[in-house]
Design a protein around this motif. Structure first.
Motif, PDB file in Angstrom:
ATOM      1  N   THR A  60       0.846  -1.190   0.000  1.00 36.57           N
ATOM      2  CA  THR A  60       0.000   0.000   0.000  1.00 36.57           C
ATOM      3  C   THR A  60       0.882   1.241   0.000  1.00 36.57           C
ATOM      4  O   THR A  60       1.871   1.286   0.732  1.00 36.57           O
ATOM      5  CB  THR A  60      -0.890   0.023   1.262  1.00 36.57           C
ATOM      6  OG1 THR A  60      -1.670  -1.168   1.299  1.00 36.57           O
ATOM      7  CG2 THR A  60      -1.812   1.232   1.252  1.00 36.57           C
ATOM      8  N   PRO A  61       0.557   2.255  -0.803  1.00 37.53           N
ATOM      9  CA  PRO A  61       1.420   3.444  -0.845  1.00 37.53           C
ATOM     10  C   PRO A  61       1.186   4.388   0.329  1.00 37.53           C
ATOM     11  O   PRO A  61       0.068   4.516   0.836  1.00 37.53           O
ATOM     12  CB  PRO A  61       1.013   4.111  -2.163  1.00 37.53           C
ATOM     13  CG  PRO A  61      -0.414   3.737  -2.344  1.00 37.53           C
ATOM     14  CD  PRO A  61      -0.523   2.331  -1.798  1.00 37.53           C
ATOM     15  N   LEU A  62       2.238   5.033   0.759  1.00 36.04           N
ATOM     16  CA  LEU A  62       2.103   6.152   1.677  1.00 36.04           C
ATOM     17  C   LEU A  62       1.490   7.317   0.910  1.00 36.04           C
ATOM     18  O   LEU A  62       1.982   7.695  -0.149  1.00 36.04           O
ATOM     19  CB  LEU A  62       3.468   6.558   2.238  1.00 36.04           C
ATOM     20  CG  LEU A  62       4.115   5.613   3.263  1.00 36.04           C
ATOM     21  CD1 LEU A  62       5.532   6.089   3.586  1.00 36.04           C
ATOM     22  CD2 LEU A  62       3.279   5.539   4.535  1.00 36.04           C
ATOM     23  N   LEU A  66       2.618  10.698   8.501  1.00 37.09           N
ATOM     24  CA  LEU A  66       2.729   9.490   7.681  1.00 37.09           C
ATOM     25  C   LEU A  66       1.356   8.839   7.652  1.00 37.09           C
ATOM     26  O   LEU A  66       0.761   8.588   8.699  1.00 37.09           O
ATOM     27  CB  LEU A  66       3.740   8.524   8.290  1.00 37.09           C
ATOM     28  CG  LEU A  66       5.222   8.867   8.150  1.00 37.09           C
ATOM     29  CD1 LEU A  66       6.043   7.938   9.036  1.00 37.09           C
ATOM     30  CD2 LEU A  66       5.666   8.773   6.703  1.00 37.09           C
ATOM     31  N   ARG A  67       0.833   8.537   6.473  1.00 34.07           N
ATOM     32  CA  ARG A  67      -0.529   8.018   6.414  1.00 34.07           C
ATOM     33  C   ARG A  67      -0.728   7.125   5.191  1.00 34.07           C
ATOM     34  O   ARG A  67      -0.043   7.271   4.178  1.00 34.07           O
ATOM     35  CB  ARG A  67      -1.545   9.155   6.396  1.00 34.07           C
ATOM     36  CG  ARG A  67      -1.366  10.166   5.278  1.00 34.07           C
ATOM     37  CD  ARG A  67      -2.244  11.390   5.526  1.00 34.07           C
ATOM     38  NE  ARG A  67      -2.127  12.385   4.476  1.00 34.07           N
ATOM     39  CZ  ARG A  67      -1.238  13.362   4.460  1.00 34.07           C
ATOM     40  NH1 ARG A  67      -0.347  13.443   5.431  1.00 34.07           N
ATOM     41  NH2 ARG A  67      -1.215  14.240   3.466  1.00 34.07           N
ATOM     42  N   ALA A  68      -1.690   6.216   5.328  1.00 33.26           N
ATOM     43  CA  ALA A  68      -2.050   5.307   4.239  1.00 33.26           C
ATOM     44  C   ALA A  68      -3.524   4.960   4.389  1.00 33.26           C
ATOM     45  O   ALA A  68      -4.074   4.985   5.497  1.00 33.26           O
ATOM     46  CB  ALA A  68      -1.197   4.044   4.265  1.00 33.26           C
ATOM     47  N   ASP A  69      -4.158   4.609   3.268  1.00 35.56           N
ATOM     48  CA  ASP A  69      -5.597   4.335   3.329  1.00 35.56           C
ATOM     49  C   ASP A  69      -5.868   2.858   3.611  1.00 35.56           C
ATOM     50  O   ASP A  69      -6.478   2.145   2.825  1.00 35.56           O
ATOM     51  CB  ASP A  69      -6.308   4.793   2.050  1.00 35.56           C
ATOM     52  CG  ASP A  69      -5.854   4.037   0.820  1.00 35.56           C
ATOM     53  OD1 ASP A  69      -4.792   3.389   0.886  1.00 35.56           O
ATOM     54  OD2 ASP A  69      -6.561   4.087  -0.205  1.00 35.56           O
ATOM     55  N   ASN A  87     -12.292   1.420   8.554  1.00 34.70           N
ATOM     56  CA  ASN A  87     -12.795   1.449   7.181  1.00 34.70           C
ATOM     57  C   ASN A  87     -13.598   0.207   6.827  1.00 34.70           C
ATOM     58  O   ASN A  87     -13.783  -0.116   5.653  1.00 34.70           O
ATOM     59  CB  ASN A  87     -11.630   1.617   6.198  1.00 34.70           C
ATOM     60  CG  ASN A  87     -10.598   0.509   6.331  1.00 34.70           C
ATOM     61  OD1 ASN A  87     -10.501  -0.155   7.355  1.00 34.70           O
ATOM     62  ND2 ASN A  87      -9.815   0.303   5.290  1.00 34.70           N
ATOM     63  N   ARG A  88     -14.100  -0.494   7.842  1.00 36.81           N
ATOM     64  CA  ARG A  88     -14.944  -1.654   7.585  1.00 36.81           C
ATOM     65  C   ARG A  88     -16.270  -1.219   6.972  1.00 36.81           C
ATOM     66  O   ARG A  88     -16.702  -0.078   7.141  1.00 36.81           O
ATOM     67  CB  ARG A  88     -15.199  -2.429   8.876  1.00 36.81           C
ATOM     68  CG  ARG A  88     -13.958  -3.045   9.493  1.00 36.81           C
ATOM     69  CD  ARG A  88     -14.274  -3.637  10.853  1.00 36.81           C
ATOM     70  NE  ARG A  88     -14.770  -2.609  11.776  1.00 36.81           N
ATOM     71  CZ  ARG A  88     -15.365  -2.871  12.919  1.00 36.81           C
ATOM     72  NH1 ARG A  88     -15.550  -4.119  13.299  1.00 36.81           N
ATOM     73  NH2 ARG A  88     -15.785  -1.888  13.699  1.00 36.81           N
ATOM     74  N   ASP A 142     -14.457   8.116  10.820  1.00 29.10           N
ATOM     75  CA  ASP A 142     -14.401   9.380  10.088  1.00 29.10           C
ATOM     76  C   ASP A 142     -12.969   9.866   9.827  1.00 29.10           C
ATOM     77  O   ASP A 142     -12.759  10.995   9.410  1.00 29.10           O
ATOM     78  CB  ASP A 142     -15.166  10.458  10.864  1.00 29.10           C
ATOM     79  CG  ASP A 142     -14.610  10.679  12.270  1.00 29.10           C
ATOM     80  OD1 ASP A 142     -13.810   9.833  12.724  1.00 29.10           O
ATOM     81  OD2 ASP A 142     -14.982  11.682  12.903  1.00 29.10           O
ATOM     82  N   LEU A 143     -11.977   9.015  10.042  1.00 25.36           N
ATOM     83  CA  LEU A 143     -10.585   9.441   9.895  1.00 25.36           C
ATOM     84  C   LEU A 143     -10.128   9.528   8.443  1.00 25.36           C
ATOM     85  O   LEU A 143      -9.288  10.344   8.085  1.00 25.36           O
ATOM     86  CB  LEU A 143      -9.658   8.489  10.664  1.00 25.36           C
ATOM     87  CG  LEU A 143      -9.763   8.522  12.191  1.00 25.36           C
ATOM     88  CD1 LEU A 143      -8.809   7.501  12.807  1.00 25.36           C
ATOM     89  CD2 LEU A 143      -9.449   9.922  12.719  1.00 25.36           C
ATOM     90  N   ASN A 144     -10.612   8.627   7.596  1.00 23.99           N
ATOM     91  CA  ASN A 144     -10.262   8.564   6.171  1.00 23.99           C
ATOM     92  C   ASN A 144      -8.862   8.020   5.885  1.00 23.99           C
ATOM     93  O   ASN A 144      -8.514   7.795   4.727  1.00 23.99           O
ATOM     94  CB  ASN A 144     -10.406   9.935   5.499  1.00 23.99           C
ATOM     95  CG  ASN A 144     -11.843  10.409   5.503  1.00 23.99           C
ATOM     96  OD1 ASN A 144     -12.760   9.609   5.318  1.00 23.99           O
ATOM     97  ND2 ASN A 144     -12.045  11.689   5.732  1.00 23.99           N
TER      98      ASN A 144
END
Length: 412
Positions: free
Chosen positions: A319-321, A327-330, A374-375, A387-389
């Protein structure tokens, strides 16, 4: 040629360095997945399970490699792999999955590499020119695509069974109705009038809770997922390009492919069964059984995918940053993240012959309290973190700066 190679490297294969504050959806190489359902026509909710399965999307971390057949109906519960293996062989599923990679026309035998080029993120003109010239570099590009793309193509067979707990649900529902009636009787005997939400009496609330318990306690699914991988080794690749691949109509190759469909094969990787825990139906319209079925089935399938990724290295995804501040990823709870999860950070590297490799440059972990839920339907049920995304990460190790486009992969 040297200038062309450098331009190809800079514009296409190096991850983009984006502003730290900006979250982007970046293209990256994904594994490909074909998902089918084994549905049992003799079980309760079979129609609803079949209908909602068609609505469940392939996880966004995989390329959609679905074929026209999505549901296989069986009257009896699947007890071993024989029925699945028979279906795979009888219908030439492996050869059909290969055909899709090359958009092969079954009547003319004409193929192309458009999908390979697209999913491999190759520069179109560079890729086509080298392959058409049958050069050493063109061969290396096809081998690279085979190793990192075609060989990472999977079939996921989901055996979904409905577990009837109706009797327990009715018993729980009756209990709530009785408790509501008793409580209302006590209030009436005391000469008082108690209302709830300005309209419902205690007895009405007992009836409502009773109906809910009958519905929720009476519904449960268990999903057994079988995972297969498309075999695309050196022999398979060489045979396909030599005997079946053609850019013009070729009746001899059409005939050869049809007669040798079983040359292509899938190998069994492993299986996983969901826990079958009762899913919270908060946020679900209980008058719409399809919503309940969708939520239960999708969460069970997602649970199995996470387990298969952790148990089988070949099925892991990258998964891409999306950004570095933070630092975040979906990814999130749907992918099984916890505060104890660890991910290696990978940088994409281009070899001289055009192949792509990945170099580990560090390790990150999720920030406690900043894991995205994200379920499916997490927002509707009001789940914490829905609600973080995205999920925020912090660096565990690494001597250099990370940047958007670097890939992360979970460490077992």
């Amino acid at each position: 040629m040297k200038k062309s190679f450098i331009l190809f490297f800079v514009l296409v294969l190096l991850p983009l360095r984006l502003p730290a504050e900006e979250t982007q959806t970046l293209d990256y190489r994904r594994s490909s997945l074909y998902s089918i359902l084994i549905n049992h026509d003799d079980q309760k909710m079979a129609k609803e399970i079949g209908e909602v399965f068609l609505e469940i999307p392939i996880p966004e971390k995989y390329n959609n490699h679905d074929l026209s057949v999505k549901i296989l109906s069986m009257d009896e519960r699947l007890k071993d792999l024989d029925a699945v293996n028979s279906f795979i062989e009888k219908n030439g599923i492996a050869s059909r999955m290969v055909s899709r990679w090359f958009d092969r026309d079954p009547f003319t035998g004409v193929c192309d590499v458009n999908l390979v080029r697209e999913r491999g993120l190759y520069n179109a003109s560079e890729f086509d020119r080298e392959v058409a010239a049958n050069s050493v570099r063109g061969q290396a590009l096809l081998e690279d695509a085979g190793e990192d793309l075609i060989s990472n193509t999977f079939l996921m067979v989901n055996d979904i069974r409905y577990v009837d707990k109706e009797n327990k649900g009715k018993a729980a529902g009756t209990m709530f109705r009785m408790l509501g009636a008793i409580a209302q009787g006590v209030v009436n005997n005391l000469g008082g009038t108690t209302t709830i939400s300005n309209s419902n009496s205690i007895a009405d609330l007992g009836d409502a809770l009773g109906s809910m318990m009958e519905t929720l306690k009476g519904f449960r699914v268990i999903v057994h997922t079988y995972l297969y991988q498309l075999v695309w080794d050196e022999e398979t690749s060489a045979t396909f390009y030599r005997e079946y691949y053609s850019t013009t109509a070729d009746s001899m190759k059409v005939k050869a492919f049809k007669q040798n469909r079983n040359f292509f094969r899938l190998k069994y990787i492993g299986s996983q069964q969901s826990s079958g825990n009762i899913v919270s139906f908060i946020g679900v319209n209980l008058d719409t059984p399809e919503q309940m079925v969708r939520k239960a089935c999708q969460r069970a399938i997602d649970e199995n995918i996470v387990s298969l990724q952790r148990n089988f290295e070949v099925f892991k995804v990258k998964t891409p940053l999306l950004g570095v501040s933070p630092l975040r990823a979906d990814i999130g709870l749907k992918e099984g993240l916890t505060k104890d999860s660890r991910f290696e950070v990978l940088e994409k590297v281009l070899k001289e012959d055009g192949r792509i490799d990945y170099r580990r440059v560090g390790v990150v972990k999720p920030v406690s309290g900043a894991i995205w839920d994200n379920r499916y339907m997490a927002k509707e049920e009001g789940a914490v973190g829905a609600d973080l995304n995205y999920t925020s990460f912090e660096k565990v190790s690494g001597t250099r700066d990370f940047y958007p486009g670097m890939l992360i992969r979970e460490i077992r």
